[in-house]
Design a protein around this motif. Structure first.
Motif, PDB file in Angstrom:
ATOM      1  N   PRO A 140      -4.730  73.277-108.414  1.00 39.83           N
ATOM      2  CA  PRO A 140      -3.378  72.703-108.474  1.00 39.83           C
ATOM      3  C   PRO A 140      -2.642  73.016-109.770  1.00 39.83           C
ATOM      4  O   PRO A 140      -3.229  73.008-110.859  1.00 39.83           O
ATOM      5  CB  PRO A 140      -3.641  71.198-108.332  1.00 39.83           C
ATOM      6  N   ARG A 141      -1.345  73.303-109.613  1.00 44.94           N
ATOM      7  CA  ARG A 141      -0.472  73.581-110.744  1.00 44.94           C
ATOM      8  C   ARG A 141       0.819  72.793-110.568  1.00 44.94           C
ATOM      9  O   ARG A 141       1.276  72.541-109.460  1.00 44.94           O
ATOM     10  CB  ARG A 141      -0.144  75.067-110.837  1.00 44.94           C
ATOM     11  N   CYS A 142       1.430  72.425-111.703  1.00 44.74           N
ATOM     12  CA  CYS A 142       2.692  71.704-111.713  1.00 44.74           C
ATOM     13  C   CYS A 142       3.655  72.379-112.675  1.00 44.74           C
ATOM     14  O   CYS A 142       3.243  73.069-113.614  1.00 44.74           O
ATOM     15  CB  CYS A 142       2.501  70.238-112.128  1.00 44.74           C
ATOM     16  N   SER A 143       4.944  72.159-112.435  1.00 43.49           N
ATOM     17  CA  SER A 143       5.958  72.761-113.292  1.00 43.49           C
ATOM     18  C   SER A 143       7.246  71.965-113.195  1.00 43.49           C
ATOM     19  O   SER A 143       7.482  71.245-112.213  1.00 43.49           O
ATOM     20  CB  SER A 143       6.209  74.220-112.900  1.00 43.49           C
ATOM     21  N   TYR A 144       8.099  72.123-114.226  1.00 44.99           N
ATOM     22  CA  TYR A 144       9.428  71.522-114.236  1.00 44.99           C
ATOM     23  C   TYR A 144      10.425  72.499-113.611  1.00 44.99           C
ATOM     24  O   TYR A 144      10.301  73.716-113.760  1.00 44.99           O
ATOM     25  CB  TYR A 144       9.853  71.180-115.659  1.00 44.99           C
ATOM     26  N   ILE A 145      11.424  71.943-112.934  1.00 44.39           N
ATOM     27  CA  ILE A 145      12.468  72.745-112.316  1.00 44.39           C
ATOM     28  C   ILE A 145      13.811  72.249-112.829  1.00 44.39           C
ATOM     29  O   ILE A 145      14.100  71.042-112.789  1.00 44.39           O
ATOM     30  CB  ILE A 145      12.424  72.654-110.781  1.00 44.39           C
ATOM     31  N   SER A 146      14.634  73.172-113.307  1.00 50.62           N
ATOM     32  CA  SER A 146      15.978  72.816-113.752  1.00 50.62           C
ATOM     33  C   SER A 146      16.827  72.453-112.550  1.00 50.62           C
ATOM     34  O   SER A 146      16.935  73.227-111.586  1.00 50.62           O
ATOM     35  CB  SER A 146      16.606  73.986-114.507  1.00 50.62           C
ATOM     36  N   SER A 147      17.439  71.286-112.560  1.00 53.06           N
ATOM     37  CA  SER A 147      18.219  70.822-111.423  1.00 53.06           C
ATOM     38  C   SER A 147      19.513  71.591-111.265  1.00 53.06           C
ATOM     39  O   SER A 147      19.986  71.822-110.147  1.00 53.06           O
ATOM     40  CB  SER A 147      18.526  69.327-111.564  1.00 53.06           C
ATOM     41  N   GLU A 148      20.113  72.025-112.368  1.00 51.55           N
ATOM     42  CA  GLU A 148      21.402  72.703-112.300  1.00 51.55           C
ATOM     43  C   GLU A 148      21.246  74.168-111.890  1.00 51.55           C
ATOM     44  O   GLU A 148      21.836  74.620-110.915  1.00 51.55           O
ATOM     45  CB  GLU A 148      22.116  72.597-113.643  1.00 51.55           C
ATOM     46  N   GLN A 149      20.458  74.937-112.632  1.00 53.92           N
ATOM     47  CA  GLN A 149      20.274  76.353-112.307  1.00 53.92           C
ATOM     48  C   GLN A 149      19.194  76.578-111.251  1.00 53.92           C
ATOM     49  O   GLN A 149      19.120  77.641-110.654  1.00 53.92           O
ATOM     50  CB  GLN A 149      19.921  77.155-113.562  1.00 53.92           C
ATOM     51  N   PHE A 150      18.360  75.596-111.047  1.00 46.55           N
ATOM     52  CA  PHE A 150      17.294  75.628-110.047  1.00 46.55           C
ATOM     53  C   PHE A 150      16.372  76.828-110.272  1.00 46.55           C
ATOM     54  O   PHE A 150      16.380  77.820-109.525  1.00 46.55           O
ATOM     55  CB  PHE A 150      17.853  75.641-108.620  1.00 46.55           C
ATOM     56  N   PHE A 151      15.550  76.720-111.301  1.00 42.72           N
ATOM     57  CA  PHE A 151      14.517  77.714-111.585  1.00 42.72           C
ATOM     58  C   PHE A 151      13.372  77.002-112.292  1.00 42.72           C
ATOM     59  O   PHE A 151      13.522  75.884-112.789  1.00 42.72           O
ATOM     60  CB  PHE A 151      15.071  78.856-112.452  1.00 42.72           C
ATOM     61  N   LEU A 152      12.217  77.649-112.325  1.00 42.43           N
ATOM     62  CA  LEU A 152      11.062  77.075-113.015  1.00 42.43           C
ATOM     63  C   LEU A 152      11.325  77.079-114.509  1.00 42.43           C
ATOM     64  O   LEU A 152      11.414  78.141-115.138  1.00 42.43           O
ATOM     65  CB  LEU A 152       9.801  77.867-112.685  1.00 42.43           C
ATOM     66  N   ALA A 153      11.469  75.883-115.082  1.00 47.81           N
ATOM     67  CA  ALA A 153      11.886  75.762-116.472  1.00 47.81           C
ATOM     68  C   ALA A 153      10.723  75.746-117.440  1.00 47.81           C
ATOM     69  O   ALA A 153      10.935  75.684-118.646  1.00 47.81           O
ATOM     70  CB  ALA A 153      12.725  74.495-116.659  1.00 47.81           C
ATOM     71  N   ARG A 155       6.238  76.854-118.021  1.00 48.11           N
ATOM     72  CA  ARG A 155       5.046  77.525-117.499  1.00 48.11           C
ATOM     73  C   ARG A 155       4.204  76.509-116.722  1.00 48.11           C
ATOM     74  O   ARG A 155       4.045  75.369-117.161  1.00 48.11           O
ATOM     75  CB  ARG A 155       4.249  78.097-118.660  1.00 48.11           C
ATOM     76  N   PRO A 156       3.692  76.895-115.570  1.00 45.49           N
ATOM     77  CA  PRO A 156       2.876  75.944-114.800  1.00 45.49           C
ATOM     78  C   PRO A 156       1.708  75.402-115.606  1.00 45.49           C
ATOM     79  O   PRO A 156       1.075  76.129-116.384  1.00 45.49           O
ATOM     80  CB  PRO A 156       2.402  76.777-113.605  1.00 45.49           C
ATOM     81  N   GLU A 157       1.436  74.109-115.416  1.00 45.83           N
ATOM     82  CA  GLU A 157       0.366  73.439-116.134  1.00 45.83           C
ATOM     83  C   GLU A 157      -0.638  72.854-115.148  1.00 45.83           C
ATOM     84  O   GLU A 157      -0.432  72.869-113.937  1.00 45.83           O
ATOM     85  CB  GLU A 157       0.941  72.335-117.028  1.00 45.83           C
ATOM     86  N   GLU A 158      -1.726  72.336-115.703  1.00 39.84           N
ATOM     87  CA  GLU A 158      -2.792  71.766-114.873  1.00 39.84           C
ATOM     88  C   GLU A 158      -2.244  70.637-113.993  1.00 39.84           C
ATOM     89  O   GLU A 158      -1.498  69.773-114.446  1.00 39.84           O
ATOM     90  CB  GLU A 158      -3.899  71.229-115.775  1.00 39.84           C
ATOM     91  N   GLY A 159      -2.643  70.660-112.712  1.00 39.72           N
ATOM     92  CA  GLY A 159      -2.129  69.665-111.774  1.00 39.72           C
ATOM     93  C   GLY A 159      -3.198  68.760-111.193  1.00 39.72           C
ATOM     94  O   GLY A 159      -2.939  68.073-110.200  1.00 39.72           O
ATOM     95  N   ARG A 160      -4.386  68.749-111.769  1.00 38.94           N
ATOM     96  CA  ARG A 160      -5.452  67.901-111.234  1.00 38.94           C
ATOM     97  C   ARG A 160      -5.076  66.430-111.369  1.00 38.94           C
ATOM     98  O   ARG A 160      -4.600  65.979-112.410  1.00 38.94           O
ATOM     99  CB  ARG A 160      -6.757  68.183-111.985  1.00 38.94           C
ATOM    100  N   GLY A 161      -5.294  65.680-110.317  1.00 37.19           N
ATOM    101  CA  GLY A 161      -4.935  64.264-110.305  1.00 37.19           C
ATOM    102  C   GLY A 161      -3.498  64.013-109.924  1.00 37.19           C
ATOM    103  O   GLY A 161      -3.108  62.859-109.723  1.00 37.19           O
ATOM    104  N   ARG A 162      -2.708  65.077-109.843  1.00 36.00           N
ATOM    105  CA  ARG A 162      -1.315  64.932-109.446  1.00 36.00           C
ATOM    106  C   ARG A 162      -1.060  65.501-108.047  1.00 36.00           C
ATOM    107  O   ARG A 162      -0.134  65.078-107.374  1.00 36.00           O
ATOM    108  CB  ARG A 162      -0.412  65.650-110.451  1.00 36.00           C
TER     109      ARG A 162
END
Length: 806
Positions: A140-153, A155-162
């Motif tokens: 699992p990986r997680c990342s932030y997404i910019s709401s206005e420009q809509f892109f991965l803002a 680098r993906p990070e560890e997503g364990r437990g999420r």
């Protein structure tokens, strides 16, 4: 289960359950009033698809409900829903694992179809960013997404437990104040369930459940909800009920709570929940086995100005018992009842034996109470062993809201709708596993399913059924795409009677425009009766108006049907409601069962005779209101056509020898006959479908009539041949018997005389018979010719003379 005690009972209790469940509790199994198949013109909806995007199953609405965010396989989509009728792609983010990730995934699983990145968490964090997590090739990986420009803002990070590792594992997530609350599994095999908090900042710390056994028992997480006035997040799931130790693998449904202010204990339960408690949700009718497996649940906020305790949780439950197999039940629970159970007594868990018992020790704290993170170690040890409420949360009004006898529901959404006269109604949207959406209104007399709409081609489990109240649409995320279904289509109901009988709180009859329309668009005298559906009471001043016409009388125009005598006639009647009962009437006479056959689907069949010609009316009775759907005028044809010519020997194989006549009528015109060739007056079959304005606009043919070729001549020919054959066989048998009898009484001639064929005193016919040249028997219509001797000897006879005086 209210009638189950945790200990001290034997298997006789299970037998008691089975015996009690065999008796019906009197549930009203609601039946959809109207069914709309896929692509039906009476209930259109939009399906958004992209050729290279699959598994569009995770849905999220923006705060202003102008955008719909979709988590799919290897992609995140942003759809513009300003016009809910047409979904438009705004931006697409590609988010796929690398080749290295895919190779590593194949070492963990056997199928590469599970290795893409299935986006399973999609939440709005704040006004500028969203947060997304995916399975990412079982890592699992997680990342932030910019709401206005809509892109991965980021680098993906560890997503364990999420986020779960396996795309088939269920999970739930919700954000509160920029923090992410999740319920999922934290290991590759799915054996470590965890409820945790992430993205905490400042003096806030990330939280999770204590690792001690007993907190969760093989759970399946379903949903979560935040109640701001309580400062708590509620989680809904199913798990094994270890407190019922006399039943192996008994599943129970749970509601659990944690306080958003919880930061863990100072020494005991550090970075662990100190406010976690759970209770059983009991969806059970009196005298029946419980519906114990939670499938989905939705939160219905209280009306404006009402107390937060009036918050309702509508859940779909199935049963692990075979007696309820294939059924689903809907139960509703109030926040007030949930709080009362959590404020009561708790069971105690023996950590050595992992056995539950009713707590007998002194209550030194209230488990689940916010602020326990500042409590002493003694109090925290107490709440660590007392987190299961002693009582169960029972349904509001102590009864089931709805039971589906033959459909399994998988998803639910709910909203409050204000009717034409200001009264509010609760409308539920229930999605079946077979892909049908049931729109249901809850009334005092029980649930009424207004309609069912097929929205999916293939049966499948849908993860998200999302309702946008401002857009008036439901969004269904599936492997086939994202469907946008309007919450109503009032224009389908063409008359005041149909508009009232639908009992749809969205729709009312506009007496001025003479149409059924949305309540918000009716400005003068809206006609509606959701509670009673009483047409005679509210439609007294209106005239029934069908679709496509300005006005018609209360009785539809009769449809002429020309038939030949001795024809079998089928009259069809298409009901506009599955709740209506159809019956046929003939003015001035009764329909005798010995002459007329009334089918289950509204068909009437009879043989056309001088006494059966006349007028026939098909009437529908629904909720005490009777309306005539179609009127037929059956009369004898004036100009029967000649029988069709037979197919020539050189005709093509399989070609039909006759052309079947058809009659087709539209709702706006009288039927026209396209008669080509008519069979001779013999037994034929007419099939008729009425041209009725009451027929739903589903593209159905309004009237068809066909005749089938007669085989009467062939039947007569075969019968004659059979009679001739039988007579021939009987004659031959009689002849053989007489021959045998006379041979025993005939005189025996010398052999020399038999050889020469000489006779004495014999007739010429006898002489010819001895010479072996007697004439053949001639037959005409099965009778022997008078020129043929009745006592002749046939060819090949033994030469014995018949017993005749010489």
């Amino acid at each position: 289960m209210a009638s189950v005690q945790p200990r001290g009972f034997t298997g006789s209790l299970i037998i008691l359950f089975i015996i009690s469940s065999s008796s019906s509790s009197g549930h009203t199994h609601a039946i959809p009033r109207v069914t709309f198949p896929l692509e039906s013109p009476g209930r259109p909806f939009t399906l958004f698809t992209l050729p290279d995007v699959y598994n569009t199953t995770t849905l999220l609405l923006s705060d202003d409900e102008e955008m719909l965010y979709v988590g799919a396989r290897d992609a995140v989509l942003s759809l513009n829903i300003s016009d809910a009728v047409s979904l438009q792609l705004s931006i697409k983010i590609d988010w796929s694992p690398t080749e290295t990730d895919l190779r590593d995934c194949l070492l963990k699983v056997s199928s590469e179809t599970d290795c893409p990145n299935f986006v399973r968490v999609l939440q709005v964090l704040n006004s500028t960013h969203m947060f997304a997590c995916g399975t990412f090739a079982f890592s699992p990986r997680c990342s932030y997404i910019s709401s206005e420009q809509f892109f991965l803002a980021a680098r993906p990070e560890e997503g364990r437990g999420r986020c779960p590792y396996n795309p088939y594992h269920k999970n739930t997530a919700i954000t509160v104040g920029g923090e992410l609350y999740t319920a999922t599994v934290a290991d590759f095999k799915g054996n470590r369930p965890v409820i945790s908090r992430h993205l905490s900042e400042g003096d806030r710390v990330d939280m999770k459940l204590d690792d001690t056994a007993g907190w969760l028992e093989e759970p399946t997480f379903i949903s979560s909800a935040h109640i701001p006035s309580e400062g708590k997040v509620y989680f809904f799931f199913s798990e094994l009920g270890r407190e019922y130790d006399f039943i192996d693998k008994f599943t129970v449904s749970r509601v659990a709570q944690v306080c958003t202010s919880d930061v863990g204990g100072q020494r005991t339960l550090q970075r662990r929940w100190t406010t976690f408690t759970k209770a059983q949700l009991l969806c059970q009718a009196r005298g029946e086995l419980p519906y114990n497996v939670l499938q989905d649940i939705t939160t219905l906020r209280p009306p404006e100005g009402a107390s937060a305790d009036d918050t309702l949780f509508y859940g779909i439950f199935s049963s692990q018992w075979s007696v309820n197999s294939g059924r689903s039940a809907v139960c509703v629970f109030s926040l007030r009842d949930v709080k009362a159970v959590f404020a009561g007594n708790y069971k105690v868990l023996n950590r050595d034996t992992l056995k539950w018992s009713t707590r007998m020790q002194e209550k030194i704290a209230n488990p689940g109470e916010c602020g326990l993170h500042n409590a002493s170690d003694n109090v925290l040890r107490f709440v660590k062993e007392n987190f299961l409420a002693d009582k169960s949360v029972s349904p509001a009004n102590q009864e089931l809201t709805l039971v589906s006898p033959d459909r399994r529901y998988s998803n639910i959404a709910a909203q409050r709708v204000k009717g034409a006269h200001g009264k509010e109604y609760t409308v539920l949207y229930l999605l079946t596993e077979s892909g049908y959406l049931h729109k249901t209104v809850l009334l005092e007399g029980g649930a009424h399913i207004i309609e069912e709409i097929q929205v999916l081609r293939q049966p499948q489990r849908v993860r998200n059924l999302l309702l946008s109240v401002s857009k008036g649409a439901l969004f269904v995320g599936s492997s086939e795409g994202v469907a946008s279904v309007p919450v109503s289509n009032c224009s389908h109901y063409w008359s005041c009677a149909e508009c009232v009988l639908a009992r749809d709180p969205f729709c009312a009859w506009d007496s001025t425009r003479r149409v059924c329309a949305r309540v918000s668009s009716v400005t003068n005298q809206p006609v509606q009766d959701v509670d009673g559906g009483n047409v005679l009471k509210v439609c007294t001043s209106t005239v029934l108006v069908p679709r496509g016409r300005t006005i018609i009388p209360s009785t539809p125009t009769s449809v002429p049907v020309s038939v030949l005598l001795q024809e079998v006639v089928h009259l069809r009647c298409m009901p506009s409601s599955q709740l209506a009962e159809l019956h046929w009437v003939r003015p001035g006479s009764e329909l005798s069962p010995s002459i007329y056959i009334q089918g289950d689907r509204g068909n009437l069949s009879f043989l056309a005779t001088p006494t059966t010609l006349g007028t026939y009316e098909c009437q529908a009775v629904e909720n005490g209101f009777t309306q005539t759907l179609v009127v037929y005028e059956v009369r004898q044809t004036d100009n029967p056509a000649l029988p069709p010519s037979s197919t020539s020997p050189g005709a093509e194989t399989g070609r039909e020898a006759t052309t079947r006549p058809t009659i087709v009528a539209t709702p706006d015109a009288e039927p026209t006959a396209a008669m080509t060739q008519k069979p001779s007056p013999s037994s034929t079959v007419n099939t008729l479908v009425p041209s009725s304005s009451h027929t739903p606009a589903d593209g159905l043919t309004n009237m068809q009539r066909e005749t089938r070729p007669s085989y009467l001549k062939e039947l007569v020919a075969v019968s004659v041949l059979l009679a001739v054959s039988v007579c021939a066989c009987l004659s031959m048998a009689a002849y053989i018997w007489r021959k045998s009898y006379r041979s025993r009484t005939a005189p025996h001639l010398p052999s020399s005389r038999r050889d020469t064929g000489a006779t004495e005193g014999g007739t010429d016919q006898e002489t010819e018979a001895l010479r072996g040249s007697s004439p053949q028997l001639a037959k005409h219509n099965g009778q022997t010719s008078p020129n043929t001797p009745s006592n002749g000897v046939s060819n090949g006879s033994s030469g014995h003379l018949p017993n005749i005086p010489i």
